[in-house]
Design an enzyme around this catalytic site. Structure first.
Site, short mmCIF file in Angstrom:
data_model
loop_
_atom_site.label_atom_id
_atom_site.label_comp_id
_atom_site.label_asym_id
_atom_site.label_seq_id
_atom_site.Cartn_x
_atom_site.Cartn_y
_atom_site.Cartn_z
N LYS A 116 3.74 -2.35 -0.63
CA LYS A 116 5.01 -1.67 -0.88
C LYS A 116 6.17 -2.48 -0.30
O LYS A 116 7.27 -2.49 -0.86
CB LYS A 116 5.00 -0.27 -0.25
CG LYS A 116 4.02 0.71 -0.90
CD LYS A 116 4.23 2.11 -0.33
CE LYS A 116 3.02 3.01 -0.45
NZ LYS A 116 2.68 3.45 -1.78
N GLU A 200 11.70 3.74 5.99
CA GLU A 200 12.83 3.98 5.11
C GLU A 200 13.43 5.35 5.37
O GLU A 200 12.85 6.19 6.05
CB GLU A 200 12.44 3.80 3.63
CG GLU A 200 11.35 4.71 3.15
CD GLU A 200 10.87 4.35 1.74
OE1 GLU A 200 10.91 3.19 1.32
OE2 GLU A 200 10.44 5.29 1.04
N HIS A 235 2.25 15.04 -0.52
CA HIS A 235 2.67 13.81 -1.21
C HIS A 235 1.76 13.47 -2.39
O HIS A 235 1.72 12.34 -2.84
CB HIS A 235 2.75 12.62 -0.26
CG HIS A 235 3.64 12.85 0.92
ND1 HIS A 235 4.95 13.20 0.78
CD2 HIS A 235 3.39 12.80 2.25
CE1 HIS A 235 5.49 13.36 1.98
NE2 HIS A 235 4.57 13.13 2.89
N ARG A 296 -1.46 0.16 -12.96
CA ARG A 296 -2.64 0.72 -13.65
C ARG A 296 -2.16 1.85 -14.55
O ARG A 296 -0.99 2.20 -14.54
CB ARG A 296 -3.60 1.28 -12.61
CG ARG A 296 -2.90 2.29 -11.69
CD ARG A 296 -3.83 3.01 -10.76
NE ARG A 296 -3.14 3.54 -9.60
CZ ARG A 296 -2.61 4.74 -9.50
NH1 ARG A 296 -2.64 5.55 -10.53
NH2 ARG A 296 -2.01 5.15 -8.40
P1 ADP Z 1 -1.09 8.75 -9.87
O1 ADP Z 1 0.11 8.07 -9.27
O2 ADP Z 1 -1.65 8.11 -11.09
O3 ADP Z 1 -0.93 10.20 -9.95
P2 ADP Z 1 -2.62 9.07 -7.52
O4 ADP Z 1 -1.73 8.56 -6.46
O5 ADP Z 1 -2.92 10.51 -7.56
O6 ADP Z 1 -2.22 8.48 -8.91
O7 ADP Z 1 -3.98 8.28 -7.40
C1 ADP Z 1 -4.89 8.21 -8.45
C2 ADP Z 1 -6.26 8.17 -7.90
O8 ADP Z 1 -6.46 7.01 -7.14
C3 ADP Z 1 -6.58 9.32 -7.00
O9 ADP Z 1 -7.94 9.58 -7.13
C4 ADP Z 1 -6.24 8.77 -5.64
O10 ADP Z 1 -6.96 9.47 -4.64
C5 ADP Z 1 -6.66 7.34 -5.79
N1 ADP Z 1 -5.87 6.36 -5.04
C6 ADP Z 1 -4.64 5.92 -5.33
N2 ADP Z 1 -4.27 4.94 -4.50
C7 ADP Z 1 -5.28 4.75 -3.65
C8 ADP Z 1 -5.53 3.86 -2.56
N3 ADP Z 1 -4.65 2.94 -2.19
N4 ADP Z 1 -6.68 3.98 -1.91
C9 ADP Z 1 -7.59 4.87 -2.29
N5 ADP Z 1 -7.44 5.72 -3.32
C10 ADP Z 1 -6.31 5.66 -4.00
P1 ADP Z 2 1.70 6.68 -2.72
O1 ADP Z 2 1.32 5.25 -2.81
O2 ADP Z 2 0.86 7.42 -1.76
O3 ADP Z 2 1.82 7.29 -4.07
P2 ADP Z 2 4.63 6.73 -2.62
O4 ADP Z 2 5.45 5.70 -1.96
O5 ADP Z 2 4.58 6.72 -4.09
O6 ADP Z 2 3.15 6.65 -2.03
O7 ADP Z 2 5.11 8.16 -2.12
C1 ADP Z 2 4.38 9.32 -2.42
C2 ADP Z 2 5.29 10.54 -2.30
O8 ADP Z 2 5.86 10.64 -1.00
C3 ADP Z 2 6.49 10.51 -3.22
O9 ADP Z 2 6.17 10.97 -4.51
C4 ADP Z 2 7.47 11.42 -2.51
O10 ADP Z 2 7.15 12.77 -2.72
C5 ADP Z 2 7.18 11.11 -1.05
N1 ADP Z 2 8.12 10.08 -0.55
C6 ADP Z 2 7.96 8.76 -0.62
N2 ADP Z 2 9.00 8.10 -0.09
C7 ADP Z 2 9.87 9.04 0.34
C8 ADP Z 2 11.14 9.02 1.01
N3 ADP Z 2 11.72 7.88 1.36
N4 ADP Z 2 11.74 10.20 1.30
C9 ADP Z 2 11.14 11.37 0.99
N5 ADP Z 2 9.95 11.46 0.37
C10 ADP Z 2 9.31 10.31 0.05
MG MG Z 3 3.12 6.71 -5.52
#
Ligand code: ADP
Ligand code: ADP
Ligand code: MG
Length: 674
Positions: A116, A200, A235, A296
């Site tokens: 990230k 952040e 989240h 993906r």
């Molecule tokens: P999307 O953004 O497509 O909704 P999710 O964040 O829910 O995806 O993740 C999709 C699938 O991959 C879920 O089963 C989640 O638990 C898994 N997943 C996503 N990122 C990771 C990671 N870095 N490590 C392990 N599992 C992950």
């Molecule tokens: P992941 O890889 O687990 O999907 P993300 O960076 O996409 O992580 O963040 C997952 C969720 O966390 C976001 O959809 C949002 O709800 C929350 N989030 C992420 N960054 C912020 C932020 N700076 N402030 C508030 N909520 C956040």
């Molecule tokens: Mg995300």
């Protein structure tokens, strides 16, 4: 196009990829773990290769074995699905080295977006707006604490390698920063093998809006509009929809262009998603910041398929096979509105604790599989309901993998219609055997915030009062369902054999029948009376209602209670009865009072009949030594046999009835001494 592909995944996504492959005439190879030997994805693929033990690290993450399986079966390409190996650049590279096409972006693009922090640095250069923060290499605690001060509290500490909603800590005040940092780094190290973090600004009540992008090997890149995934718990996404409510055309074009710029900056090929966090400004305008890119296919891609009419897995296969994108930007249009609900094996009332167990009943609303009109823009409307499921009735949800068991996707001409269809589809989704979030999803969809599209990531928290610990179907209605089912099943037996008429029940003027029901740990007695004119009356706890029941077939019953008409669906699973109505469901247990009589009376050494009946067998005599659970006698009541078992070990001291005797309610059958 490929002749054969291997799908390196399981569950709904493996099934969904296989469905498109089959439509395109591409053969599929499944891989599976021990636990998945009989899984749906193994069944729907043309071939299947066992790759190891239950834990993901022993099977779905064993990429050497997956590559061997591809070689052995002659697959030309590998589709990684989402999760598992989908964002692993080493695996993508290993595929290429083995002469296989990885159906996804080049390893370099995965690597560039994998962190990230690095992704943010890259996006900054490409001129994409970022959440204010620090995403450099210095991870010294004192330095990061200083950065947090500069950014302003609250801040969010995020694992650079994080995903799936894990590895994040919100920090409200400076004195908590160092401890939160240490805890975040511990989780990051344990979950992702990398403790690098970024800090952040924590955006309060933001919206999560993401853009679907697609690139091809000819250097083209388009966006397929946005999805709003603001409704989240921990989240993680719960409901997703497209298009995002309130999005202006100008804003859509601007965000689309930013997402395409992000993809082009890393030479992107295939399906990808650029995630943004959106903050509402005082004047009601939205400000967007880049959050991360997922390299993906996303879980929620079906809502994009529903509004664009394009099959994104088909696009993935075509692009991976070297073909140009199936559509140009100007050919892509939004048609209607789509919403997806993630159906998970979990208990929302117990802080979303995942659940395991057998899907004894798994019934879906009328639906179709994936988008049925791939290719050009839709000539017809998509199906109103689509179900992407990785399981069938009777399958077990094991503790080894994700708790998501299926996705329900609805489409409507507009949001209101999609919402109405979602409500009906969730109402008609019946899962018995383990805890699921189906009823919770329905309440979220019906909550004032969601209904009025007042979307942000705090929605579930804000609507707490109407979402959690909601009452199910009222007891009288649930009891009426149990009774309707019982009457119908007894009538079915009767019609099969004219000599089996339940005369005691029918011919006498008034007949009474007692039902002992257990609901949420509480014991309730429901009494059903047949009046002289044949009408039924149900009484529970001093209240009573006239009752009429009629079977509609398919486990459905027409029930009129106290003059109110309801359609109930009732499933019998062992001792449990699940009753579904239009406004909720209820799971009860019908207790056999005779079988349980010993339990209540056990302490006193008395075994009594709480119901009138006839003794039809006695298995013991005075002086016999018995063990707990041993069958002592059999009684017949309501044309059913009930075994009376010893509640504890002891010696039979006295028999008070003989075979053939009629026993009144409360009559003592036999005595047991220590
Ligand atoms: P999307 O953004 O497509 O909704 P999710 O964040 O829910 O995806 O993740 C999709 C699938 O991959 C879920 O089963 C989640 O638990 C898994 N997943 C996503 N990122 C990771 C990671 N870095 N490590 C392990 N599992 C992950
Ligand atoms: P992941 O890889 O687990 O999907 P993300 O960076 O996409 O992580 O963040 C997952 C969720 O966390 C976001 O959809 C949002 O709800 C929350 N989030 C992420 N960054 C912020 C932020 N700076 N402030 C508030 N909520 C956040
Ligand atoms: Mg995300």
């Amino acid at each position: 196009m490929f002749k054969k592909i291997l799908i390196a995944n399981r569950g709904e996504i493996a099934c969904r990829v296989a469905e498109t492959a089959r439509r395109l005439g591409v053969q599929t190879v499944a891989v599976y773990s021990d636990a998945d030997a009989h899984a749906k994805h193994v069944r729907v693929c043309d071939e299947a290769v066992h790759i190891g033990g239950n834990a993901a690290k022993d099977s779905y993450l064993q990429w050497q074995r997956i590559l061997e399986a591809a070689k052995a079966t002659g697959a030309q390409a590998v589709h990684p699905g989402y999760g598992f190996l989908s964002e692993n650049e080493e695996f993508a590279q290993a595929c290429a080295d083995a002469g296989l096409v990885f159906i996804g972006p080049p390893p370099s693009a995965i690597a560039a977006m994998g962190s990230k922090s690095a992704a943010k640095a890259l996006m900054e250069k490409a001129g994409v707006p970022l959440v204010p923060g620090y995403h450099g290499d210095n991870n010294d605690p004192a330095f990061l604490a200083e950065q947090a001060q500069r950014i302003g509290f609250p801040v969010l500490i995020k694992a650079s390698a994080g995903g799936g909603g894990r590895g994040m800590r919100k920090v409200d005040k400076p004195e908590d920063f160092v401890a939160a940092l240490a805890s975040c780094q511990r989780e990051a190290k344990a979950s992702f093998g990398d403790d690098h973090v970024l800090v952040e600004r924590y955006v309060t009540e933001p919206r999560h809006i993401e853009i679907q992008v697609f690139g091809d090997t000819q250097g083209q890149c388009v966006y397929l509009f946005e999805r709003d995934c603001s409704v989240q718990r921990r989240h993680q996404k719960v409901l997703e929809e497209a298009p995002a409510p309130g999005m202006s055309e100008a804003r859509r074009a601007e965000m689309g262009a930013a997402a395409v710029a992000a993809a082009k900056a890393v030479g992107y090929v295939g399906a990808g998603t650029v995630e943004f966090i959106a903050e509402e400004l005082a004047d009601g305008d939205l400000r967007f910041y880049f959050m991360e890119m997922n390299t993906r296919l996303q879980v929620e891609h079906p809502v994009t398929e529903a509004i664009t009419g394009h099959d994104l897995v088909e696009w993935q296969l075509r692009v991976a096979a070297g073909q140009p994108l199936p559509a140009q930007q100007h050919e892509l249009k939004i048609h209607g509105h789509a919403i997806e609900a993630r159906i998970c094996a979990e208990n929302p009332d117990a802080n979303f604790l995942p659940a395991t167990g057998t899907l004894s009943v798994l019934r879906w609303p009328a639906h179709v599989g994936f988008a049925r009109h791939a290719g050009a823009a839709p000539a017809q409307d998509p199906a109103p309901v689509r179900v992407d499921a990785g399981v069938r009735e009777g399958d077990a949800i094991s503790p080894y993998y994700d708790s998501m068991i299926a996705k329900l996707i609805v489409w409507g001409e507009n949001r209101a219609q999609a919402l109405a269809r979602l409500d009906a589809a969730l109402r008609d989704t019946h899962i018995v055997g383990l805890a699921t979030n189906v009823a919770f999803l329905r309440r979220v969809a019906a909550s004032p915030s969601f209904a009025t599209a007042d979307l942000d990531t705090a929605l579930i928290e804000r609507e707490r009062a109407v979402l959690f610990d909601a009452p199910g179907l009222p007891l009288p209605l649930a009891a009426a369902g149990v009774i309707a089912q019982k009457i119908a099943s007894e009538q079915a037996l009767e019609s099969a054999d004219p000599w089996s008429k339940r005369d005691g029940w029918r011919i006498h003027g008034t007949a009474r029948r007692r039902f002992d029901l257990q609901l949420g740990g509480q014991h309730h007695v429901a009494t059903l009376e047949r009046l002289h004119d044949g009408a039924l009356r149900l009484a529970i706890g001093g209240e009573q209602w006239p009752l009429v029941t009629r079977s509609l077939g398919d486990d459905r019953y027409d029930v009129v209670i106290g003059g109110e008409r309801h359609t109930l669906t009732v499933y019998l699973v062992g001792e449990r009865v699940a009753v579904y109505g239009a406004h909720g469901s209820q799971e009860l247990q019908e207790i056999d009072p005779i079988a349980h009589a010993g339990e209540a009376a056990g302490g006193a050494g008395r075994l009594t009949a709480p119901m009138p009946g006839k003794v039809i067998a006695i298995h013991v005599k005075p002086g016999d030594q018995v063990t707990a659970g041993q069958a002592l006698a059999v009684m017949e009541a309501m044309k059913m046999e009930h075994t009376i078992s010893a509640p504890r070990a002891g010696v039979v001291t006295e028999l008070l009835y003989a075979v053939g005797d009629q026993v009144a309610e409360g009559g003592e059958l036999l005595r047991l001494a220590e």
